[in-house]
Write an enzyme that holds these catalytic residues in place. Structure first.
Site, mmCIF file in Angstrom:
data_model
loop_
_atom_site.group_PDB
_atom_site.id
_atom_site.type_symbol
_atom_site.label_atom_id
_atom_site.label_comp_id
_atom_site.label_asym_id
_atom_site.label_seq_id
_atom_site.Cartn_x
_atom_site.Cartn_y
_atom_site.Cartn_z
ATOM 1 N N HIS A 440 -2.884 1.169 1.542
ATOM 2 C CA HIS A 440 -1.760 0.538 0.842
ATOM 3 C C HIS A 440 -1.833 -0.978 0.838
ATOM 4 O O HIS A 440 -2.584 -1.589 1.575
ATOM 5 C CB HIS A 440 -0.418 1.077 1.357
ATOM 6 C CG HIS A 440 0.039 0.580 2.688
ATOM 7 N ND1 HIS A 440 1.329 0.726 3.113
ATOM 8 C CD2 HIS A 440 -0.602 -0.049 3.690
ATOM 9 C CE1 HIS A 440 1.470 0.215 4.311
ATOM 10 N NE2 HIS A 440 0.319 -0.261 4.687
ATOM 11 N N GLU A 441 -1.040 -1.568 -0.090
ATOM 12 C CA GLU A 441 -1.082 -2.998 -0.434
ATOM 13 C C GLU A 441 -2.458 -3.410 -0.939
ATOM 14 O O GLU A 441 -2.911 -4.529 -0.702
ATOM 15 C CB GLU A 441 -0.668 -3.871 0.767
ATOM 16 C CG GLU A 441 0.687 -3.544 1.338
ATOM 17 C CD GLU A 441 1.796 -3.481 0.305
ATOM 18 O OE1 GLU A 441 1.659 -4.109 -0.763
ATOM 19 O OE2 GLU A 441 2.791 -2.796 0.532
ATOM 20 N N GLY A 442 -3.104 -2.512 -1.663
ATOM 21 C CA GLY A 442 -4.442 -2.778 -2.174
ATOM 22 C C GLY A 442 -5.472 -2.224 -1.224
ATOM 23 O O GLY A 442 -5.580 -2.654 -0.078
#
Length: 599
Positions: A440-442
């Site tokens: 997550h978050e890239g």
């Protein structure tokens, strides 16, 4: 013994490595001092132990449920978050005029580290709200701040970020959510968002969704994305919470870890009545959202570090107390068994955990210190350099802890053996929770392409050069100590490898072969990340080597442990950079050239 963090280590990072106390000399923090910082951290530590860690196992066993109408969450989550808000942590780094403590971001993040370590699922709700609040502080207008930011800092409203969609995932240029002008300054928002943490709950009066969408005249791709505030319930001009805003829960995502953080699919405007308010300029939404995402990425790295850290402390305690077997040169069954920490391979696994977790925490708090310097420095040239540093360090601070502190959790399970694989001990939960962080978050792959493609190859690699220049004084200091001198030489060699790899890839990129240039971006991320952590450990080793000779026995042991951990990293971890660099320079294309029929 606390299982959240070694407070001696945290003090070492804050006051010896980062000199956080010196921030009190700056106007913004002039009313604060080191004693205040320690009091804040004492409060955070106690609250994290009493209200967060106390229900972490129960929350993992009782994830949120949806009965078709409402989401139900363990009551202890609200109790913990209410206590967190009451203690002032939601607004801690914000201005006093906004109700905050005006704490340095470094101290605020150090406090956050304790909550991450205690219960990352419950901490996620406040973590998201703080990130959303910072975005509104930076880009919101006075109306946004009055109607949304104020209640968020008071803990009355919580926040989310709504980026991904079922058909788009990380490819934000392909989002389909639309925003059409209503004619009265607002917008009707329609679409579906996926993977929205904290998207539906009854923990707060309202939920403020920050939603990426496209206006009717939007250009294609990421250049056409705008950002909107879309509350779960409408907020009237007098600040009162009004009716529902046509934001509906389509379902929950059930996860391997982070089970206590409700994760949702949300529909906006099914009935045509979802209203949103534009944040910033039209078509500039991604720039605004990246303000939140970059903060969140460093926060994800810190959360990863602390999951690795608490796993290390749990496995260390177990290894000290668990008797099993005897030394290889003492097989007499009449002899007492030894604690497993006496076994060489267990010590190897504990040291690996230590260098990963302590190194990652130090890196993330260093990034927080850079944020403080960026916001308070009066020197424009210095601020420009800090921006370059933060730009190149952000993907590393997110991805390196997510990769290697997950490995620390794997090793913690291994130290406990069969017990580690059971729910009788928390280390398996830490692993499951941490497994989300490379995603997550890239994803880490996206961070790798960002580091190589944007931060190292564009603008002549200014950010990378700024980072490597920061390492020079540390190597110069290390060369003054006999024990540290070889490590300075090794770090210089790793820096040279980064230069060679960047030059080789840059030549390919300059010829227009972008795909080939980025094909080994992940190896590049490992190369640069390991070098940065090596530098971080060498900085700590220099401090340990320069410790006063009349230090206490406990401090002497602490500094000796730092030096030994640094030795472990330089002997067993930093040499891996040679292999990664060779792979990059060779422009290996094995994955790219796999025949389609060969899978």
């Amino acid at each position: 013994m606390s299982f959240l963090v070694n407070r001696r280590d945290l003090r070492f990072v804050l006051y010896e490595l980062l000199d956080t106390a010196s921030l009190c000399e700056r106007e913004r923090f002039a009313a604060l001092d080191k004693a205040t910082f320690e009091a804040v951290l004492d409060t955070a530590h106690q609250l994290a132990e009493d209200k967060f860690a106390s229900h972490a196992h129960e929350l993992d066993e009782n994830e949120p449920t949806f009965d078709g109408t409402s989401v139900h969450i363990l009551p202890a989550v609200k109790e913990a978050l209410d206590a967190y808000v009451e203690a002032g942590f939601m607004a801690a780094p914000f201005d006093e005029e906004l109700g905050g403590m005006q704490l340095p971001y470094t101290i605020s993040q150090a406090a956050a580290a304790l909550f991450h370590s205690a219960n990352v699922s419950t901490a996620a709700y406040s973590f998201l709200t703080l990130a959303a609040s910072n975005l509104l502080r930076a880009f919101g207008d006075e109306r946004h701040k009055r109607l949304f930011l104020g209640p968020m800092l008071e803990g009355r409203f919580f926040g989310t970020m709504c980026l991904s969609e079922p058909q788009a995932g990380s490819s934000l240029g392909d989002i389909r959510t639309k925003a059409a002008p209503t004619g009265d300054g607002d917008y009707f928002v329609t679409g579906t968002k996926m993977w929205i943490s904290g998207g539906e709950h009854d923990l707060s009066e309202n939920i403020v969704h920050l939603v990426l969408a496209k206006l009717p005249d939007a250009p294609p791709g990421v250049r056409g994305i705008s950002l909107f505030v879309v509350p779960k319930r409408r907020v009237e001009e007098d600040g009162s919470v009004g009716p529902l805003n046509d934001v509906t829960l389509a379902g929950l995502n059930h996860k391997m870890g982070y089970r206590g953080t409700v994760n949702t699919v949300l529909n906006f405007g099914d009935a045509g009545g979802c209203r949103g308010w534009l944040v910033g300029e039209p078509h500039q939404g991604l720039r605004c959202m990246f303000h939140m995402m970059n903060e969140a990425r460093i926060g994800v790295g810190l959360g990863s570090a602390m999951l690795g850290y608490t796993g290390y402390l749990h496995s260390l305690e177990y290894a000290r107390e668990r008797p099993q077997g005897r030394h290889v040169d003492g097989k007499d069954p009449a002899q007492d068994q030894v604690a497993i920490i006496e076994h060489a391979d267990v010590r190897r696994m504990l040291l690996a955990q230590k260098v990963y977790a302590e190194g990652a925490m130090a890196l993330c708090l260093y990034c927080a210190r850079l944020v403080d310097d960026l916001e308070t420095s009066a020197d424009l040239q210095e601020r420009a350099q800090i921006e370059l540093l933060l730009g190149v360090l952000t993907p590393i601070a997110k991805a390196w802890p997510a990769e290697y502190c997950l490995d620390a959790n794997r090793l913690a399970i291994q130290v406990l053996g069969g017990y580690g694989y059971t729910r009788d001990y928390p280390v398996e939960r830490f692993y499951r929770d941490n497994r989300l962080n490379p995603i997550h978050e890239g994803t880490n792959g996206i961070q790798a392409m960002d580091l190589l493609g944007r931060k190292s190859l564009r603008d002549g690699g200014k950010g990378l050069r700024a980072l490597l220049a920061q390492m020079e004084p540390t190597m110069a200091q290390a060369r003054k100590h006999d024990r540290l001198r070889p490590w300075a030489v090794d770090l210089a060699a790793a820096c040279a490898r980064i230069g060679e790899a960047t030059f080789a890839v840059g030549a390919v990129a300059a010829s227009g072969q972008t795909r080939q240039a980025l094909a080994n971006a992940t190896a590049y991320l490992h190369l640069v990340g390991h070098t940065v952590i090596g530098w971080t450990w060498l900085r700590m080793a220099v401090l340990a080597a320069n410790a006063p000779a009349d230090t206490t026995t406990a401090d002497a042991d602490f500094y000796a442990g730092k030096l030994h951990a640094c030795q472990f990293f330089f002997r067993r971890e930093l040499p891996k950079t040679e292999r990664w660099a060779a792979l990059i320079v060779s422009l290996d294309d094995t994955p790219s050239t796999m025949p389609d029929g060969g899978w």
